[in-house]
Design a protein around this motif. Structure first.
Motif, PDB file in Angstrom:
ATOM      1  N   THR A 382       0.782  -1.244   0.000  1.00 51.03           N
ATOM      2  CA  THR A 382       0.000   0.000   0.000  1.00 51.03           C
ATOM      3  C   THR A 382       0.808   1.285   0.000  1.00 51.03           C
ATOM      4  OG1 THR A 382      -0.125   0.012   2.436  1.00 51.03           O
ATOM      5  CG2 THR A 382      -1.877  -1.142   1.241  1.00 51.03           C
ATOM      6  N   LYS A 440      -9.905  -8.009  -1.628  1.00 50.07           N
ATOM      7  CA  LYS A 440      -9.722  -7.150  -0.437  1.00 50.07           C
ATOM      8  C   LYS A 440      -8.772  -7.779   0.578  1.00 50.07           C
ATOM      9  CE  LYS A 440     -14.246  -4.891  -0.906  1.00 50.07           C
ATOM     10  NZ  LYS A 440     -13.623  -3.718  -1.574  1.00 50.07           N
ATOM     11  N   GLU A 443      -7.433  -5.244   3.205  1.00 48.94           N
ATOM     12  CA  GLU A 443      -8.405  -4.904   4.252  1.00 48.94           C
ATOM     13  C   GLU A 443      -8.521  -6.033   5.285  1.00 48.94           C
ATOM     14  OE1 GLU A 443      -8.712  -4.525   1.085  1.00 48.94           O
ATOM     15  OE2 GLU A 443      -9.580  -2.560   0.599  1.00 48.94           O
ATOM     16  N   LYS A 444      -8.512  -7.267   4.820  1.00 47.04           N
ATOM     17  CA  LYS A 444      -8.605  -8.398   5.748  1.00 47.04           C
ATOM     18  C   LYS A 444      -7.332  -8.527   6.594  1.00 47.04           C
ATOM     19  CE  LYS A 444     -11.707 -10.840   2.621  1.00 47.04           C
ATOM     20  NZ  LYS A 444     -11.817 -11.885   1.579  1.00 47.04           N
ATOM     21  N   ARG A 446      -5.560  -5.968   7.561  1.00 52.87           N
ATOM     22  CA  ARG A 446      -5.704  -4.931   8.593  1.00 52.87           C
ATOM     23  C   ARG A 446      -6.564  -5.437   9.748  1.00 52.87           C
ATOM     24  NH1 ARG A 446      -5.081   0.339   9.585  1.00 52.87           N
ATOM     25  NH2 ARG A 446      -4.147   0.715   7.548  1.00 52.87           N
ATOM     26  N   GLU A 447      -7.626  -6.151   9.449  1.00 48.49           N
ATOM     27  CA  GLU A 447      -8.489  -6.689  10.510  1.00 48.49           C
ATOM     28  C   GLU A 447      -7.714  -7.675  11.386  1.00 48.49           C
ATOM     29  OE1 GLU A 447     -11.846  -8.368   8.558  1.00 48.49           O
ATOM     30  OE2 GLU A 447     -12.678  -6.438   7.934  1.00 48.49           O
TER      31      GLU A 447
END
Length: 484
Positions: A382, A440, A443-444, A446-447
């Motif tokens: 990112t 994603k 995003e996963k 990050r979770e």
């Protein structure tokens, strides 16, 4: 050991309510308040009275100077290479954790320190613990003092060479007085320095292994000096760290930190040879060429690693993914979280804390370390090389299957062959990046990092309320929100 199948992610809903408010309802007001307070600390424009670096600025300000004096050699080129990474601005997270934990643990009442006698804050003043023989309680209470005569350590008259092991860094009385004032024991400060030395040695070695060309915004050690000098300088740092570690005169801490060094190597081997996704244990990749590993003679028993029991094509896709996640998380612990967790546990041991506090300090370092590396793996997808201070997008090019691509593989089984061949064919890297975006995967990831962040905050709640604990809470949250 963690299994991906058992991971329950705590995805925080987005919207007007803060995560802290939601967690207050779910887990109780104390933990929710901790998250809410820490979230406010990392918001732009919000005044921050618990800045971690400011709280231990005196110690952090001289960290590099003290380490340079510890690692100095009689050879000027070795001095230059060994001190190279300490010259640049690094994150210094590991020594920061040790110093802040030291201040937080100083708030524990004397009567709750089951490993220490009131007003005797040094291992040499303590009764023997758990059968530790008196042979381990060496003369000299200060970590600046040698155990072995200097003429033996150096093999030469120490008065005629410039060697840091022959002289104290600063006046010993001043050293003790300063640390007592700041609530940090001399041995805890030295532990912080040792921890950073071990970490930096691993960076020198990793950059050679990974063919890295930059580190901390400039040429990596292998580019600036050569592969041979970078490897030797890393070895030298580990040797100097071991001397300083022995001078802590605490066999339990020596055992912990020595194990952390071994863990770094184990983790690197797990990364070099993924026995889940590349189950062939009889050959290795050597600069793009397959090289057969010599057969064992049988003189030394060699166990097959548990991860390599089932070949990739004989179990279900879900089992493959679970095994890959388990392997990834274990490798992540060894490479990153082990040093953080074992140095955190050592900090509590040196403070004489009870078993509950020692265990929570260990778990805090473990959870924070896992969060830290998972975020690092996420940032590789990112952010830019300029922000990272090292090459961005390097993991896929190195053939590494980190969390984002593993989450993508979970939804897209066709990604499996690319992972197994370490993205070595033309177009593999681009396909993997696109699949991560579509599924994603970032995003996963990050979770997953949020889960470990939250667990680390829970561990901190076992420490007494203090400014130092608040600073640790801020540091824990900032790991999740960092951009480099």
């Amino acid at each position: 050991m963690l299994k991906a199948a058992s991971i329950k992610r705590c995805a925080l809903p987005r919207g007007p309510a803060s995560a802290g408010t939601l967690y207050s309802k779910r887990f109780g007001s104390s933990f929710g308040t901790a998250i809410e307070t820490a979230e406010k600390m990392v918001q732009p424009g919000v005044s921050n009275p618990f800045d971690p670096f400011s709280m231990v600025s005196a110690e952090m300000g001289v960290l590099a100077k003290h380490i340079a004096q510890l690692i100095g050699s009689g050879h000027p080129v070795l001095n230059r290479v060994a001190s190279y990474y300490f010259e640049a601005e690094g994150k210094n997270v590991r020594p920061l954790i040790v110093l802040l934990l030291s201040k937080a643990l100083a708030k524990i009442p004397d009567e709750e320190r089951t490993r220490i006698i009131i007003d005797q804050y040094d291992v040499n003043d303590q009764p023997e613990f758990k059968g530790t023989p008196k042979a381990f309680s060496f003369a000299g209470a200060n970590p600046l003092q040698s155990i072995t005569p200097l003429k033996i350590l150096h093999g030469i008259n120490p008065n005629i060479i410039l060697n840091p092991l022959s002289r104290p860094m600063i006046d010993q009385d001043a050293y003790v007085t300063l640390d007592k004032k700041n609530g940090i024991l001399p041995k805890q400060r030295r532990l912080a320095e040792i921890t950073e030395m071990i970490h930096t040695a691993s960076l020198l070695h990793d950059d050679v292994i990974d063919f890295a060309d930059s580190r901390r915004g400039r040429d990596s050690g292998n580019i600036a000096f050569s592969n041979k000098m970078a490897i030797l300088a890393g070895d030298f740092l580990l040797g100097r760290a071991s001397v300083s570690l022995g001078r802590l005169r605490n066999s339990e801490v020596v055992e912990l930190m020595s194990t952390a060094i071994a863990n770094l190597v184990e983790g690197e081997f797990m990364q070099l040879k993924n026995t889940v996704l590349q189950p062939d244990t009889k050959s290795i990749d050597n600069d793009g060429q397959s090289k057969k590993i010599p057969e064992p003679t049988g003189k030394v028993p060699v166990k097959v690693h548990e991860y390599s029991v089932n070949p990739l094509n004989t179990i279900s896709h879900q089992d493959n993914v679970n095994a890959a996640f388990e392997y990834y998380l274990h490798k992540t612990y060894l490479k990153t979280a082990s040093l953080m967790s074992k140095s955190s546990r050592s900090t509590a041991i040196l403070a004489g804390c009870n078993e509950n506090i020692i265990e929570n300090c260990y778990q805090f370092g473990r959870n924070l370390g896992l969060c830290f590396q998972i975020v690092d793996d996420m940032l590789d997808y990112t952010t830019t090389a300029e922000l990272l201070g090292k090459p961005a997008g390097a993991d896929l090019k190195l053939g590494l299957a980190t969390a984002p691509v593993l989450y993508a593989w979970k939804e897209k089984p066709e990604l499996g062959p690319l992972i197994a061949r370490k993205f070595s064919q033309p177009g593999d890297v681009e396909i993997a990046k696109t699949t991560v975006d579509v599924t994603k995967g970032v995003e996963k990831t990050r979770e997953l990092a949020e889960q470990y962040r939250n667990d680390a905050l829970k561990n901190l709640r076992h420490l007494p309320d203090s400014d130092a604990r608040s600073a640790l809470e801020l540091l824990t949250n900032s790991v999740l929100t960092r951009s480099k």
